[in-house]
Write an enzyme that holds these catalytic residues in place. Structure first.
Site, short mmCIF file in Angstrom:
data_model
loop_
_atom_site.label_atom_id
_atom_site.label_comp_id
_atom_site.label_asym_id
_atom_site.label_seq_id
_atom_site.Cartn_x
_atom_site.Cartn_y
_atom_site.Cartn_z
CB SER A 182 0.86 5.91 0.52
OG SER A 182 1.28 6.38 -0.74
CE LYS A 183 3.03 -1.61 -0.13
NZ LYS A 183 4.05 -2.51 0.47
NE ARG A 184 1.50 8.84 -3.80
CZ ARG A 184 0.58 9.02 -2.89
NH1 ARG A 184 -0.21 8.01 -2.53
NH2 ARG A 184 0.42 10.19 -2.30
N GLY A 201 7.40 3.47 -1.86
CA GLY A 201 8.34 2.37 -1.61
C GLY A 201 7.89 1.55 -0.43
CD GLU A 219 6.35 -3.23 2.65
OE1 GLU A 219 6.33 -3.42 1.43
OE2 GLU A 219 5.86 -2.23 3.19
#
Length: 485
Positions: free
Chosen positions: A250-252, A254, A260
């Site tokens: 997930s985004k946590r 990175g 991106e």
């Protein structure tokens, strides 16, 4: 003929986990000379957006994937946007109602949630209790005239359903624990189960390769295939991709989406290579390879059942390897937008000294893991060196000043500077000062760059040129006097 599909929902950016599913579908199609389809599952009309469709197509093309059928290229089994196929689902739903394998359900969301909570408290599976399946004609008519919205549910037989998965082997599910599931929502849009099964049939999909989170959905899809008189495709459920902490990526952890990584300046071939290593490895255990290298030997059955772990450091290492081997002109073109954004080169592409930029990019490529780092790494060639406090004491020592002074005198004897001349100068300074190795190189590096690490000194000096090198050394020679005062 093998036919596989990647069917994302356009409710957000395409993330690494989903892109990995696309990669292995694409690779499987290449391995078997089959067709790879792109289908957009956009029946969630409230959350689906065209910008996400456009972006995921762009991201997949950037990664190097191509498809033979899809919303942007057409094909014989289109349309490939589910929102344009609603009439198909409604016609088949009506057929199910007529044949008696489906029925209308008038239970409200609040009633369903209350029953789920009761089931949890009593230790029963939170499945639908099928209460609308056996409504009498009178009850059904009364509910219809009351104006209640209805869904359509598929009648699930209470049986043990068994199927073979190409990765996980034999799988079995007790369908008595499932309950009748919705195939058409009250707003007239199909459920995920229904749309997927219908489209896989009509698009003649032979192999469904998807994440293991869909494993429990597969029995429902198989039942729908049977209800439509069709043989189910082969199924292969890929292990999920986890972060280093063994939780779902997930985004946590990175960067998360392909866009991106694209924006950060990762090379698509490096990212593709790394993604193919998530849950699979070639027989020769190589880390670095292209899709063409392994197409003839890839077997879906050799993929790991265990979850793969996304290692950002390994991706950085791999991307660095590709950067070192890439054509310099390609890297220059990739570098320019980052350098322009940092104000290091002209916003006018035609005003950029590309010959000089080629030297700079070539000098720093070994010190970066993605192209977005180039502005920070290359600014020593565009901006004057800032003397940090931590280096003042080091540069003011007697031995360091003697090295810089000797180096400066040798520079003044030259009319030009090249890597070979620079090497000769260092040899002379070494003889005069009797200082070797790091003790000799570090003061010169700090004086020229303000850093203790970076590209080779010979290349740095060659790019800076004689006059700039002299000016930077001159300024550093003043440090001892400043400290003494």
């Amino acid at each position: 003929m093998v036919r596989v599909r990647f069917a994302p929902s356009p409710t957000g950016l395409l993330h690494i986990g989903n892109a990995r599913v696309a990669v292995f579908n694409w690779l499987f199609a290449r391995r078997h000379n089959g067709a790879f389809l792109l289908r957009i599952e956009d029946t969630d009309l409230a959350r689906s957006e065209k910008k996400y469709i456009d972006q995921l197509i762009e991201d997949l093309h950037w990664l190097g994937l191509t498809w033979q059928e899809g919303p942007d290229v057409g094909g014989p089994y289109g349309p490939y946007l589910q929102s344009e196929r609603l009439h198909i689902y409604r016609d088949i739903c009506q057929r199910f109602l007529q044949e008696g394998c489906a029925y209308r359900c008038y239970c409200t969301p609040a009633e369903l949630e209350e029953r789920r909570q009761i089931a949890k408290r009593t230790g029963k599976p939170p499945r639908y209790d099928n209460r609308c399946r056996n409504l009498s004609n009178e009850q059904r008519k009364a509910l219809e005239t009351s104006g209640l919205n209805c869904t359509v549910r598929f009648k699930v037989p209470e049986e043990l359903l068994v199927f073979d998965d190409l990765i996980r082997g034999t799988c079995q599910f007790d369908m008595s624990l499932v309950g009748d599931f919705v195939i058409m929502r009250s707003d007239g849009t199909p459920s995920f189960h229904f749309a997927v099964a219908v489209d896989d049939i009509l698009m003649k999909i032979t192999h469904v390769i998807r994440g293991e989170d869909h494993l429990t959905n597969t029995p429902c899809h198989i039942l729908l295939f049977h209800a439509l008189g069709q043989k189910p495709p082969h199924f292969a459920h890929l292990s999920l991709t986890m972060g280093a902490d063994r939780t779902l990526l997930s985004k946590r952890h990175g960067a998360f989406s392909l866009s991106e990584y694209h924006n950060m300046g990762y090379l698509p071939e490096a990212l593709l290579n790394y993604m193919m290593l998530l849950g699979w490895a070639p027989k020769d255990k190589r880390d670095k390879f292209t899709a063409s290298d392994i197409t003839d030997t890839f077997e879906i059955g050799t993929m790991s059942k265990a979850s793969s772990v996304f290692d950002q450091q390994k991706l950085n290492w791999m991307n660095g390897q590709y950067l070192r081997e890439a054509e310099i002109e390609r890297l220059v073109n990739l570098a320019i937008p980052y350098l322009q954004a940092a104000g290091l080169v002209s916003a006018d592409d035609n005003a950029i000294d590309r010959a000089q930029l080629r030297l700079i990019v070539d000098a720093v490529r070994n010190n970066i893991s993605c192209m977005s780092q180039i502005a920070q790494e290359a600014n020593i060639f565009f901006k004057d060196v800032v003397i940090s406090k931590q280096h003042i004491e080091f540069l003011s020592s007697e031995i360091t000043q003697s090295i810089l002074l000797s180096f400066y005198h040798e520079l003044c004897k030259r009319n030009i500077l090249s890597p070979d001349i620079f090497k000769d100068i260092l040899k002379t300074v070494q003889k005069e000062t009797k200082v070797h190795g790091k003790g000799l190189y570090l003061p010169v590096r700090v004086a020229l760059t303000g850093r203790e690490h970076g590209p080779e000194l010979y290349g740095i000096a060659n790019i800076l040129g004689l006059d700039t090198c002299k000016k930077r050394i001159e300024r550093f020679l003043l440090i001892r006097k400043q400290v003494t005062l």
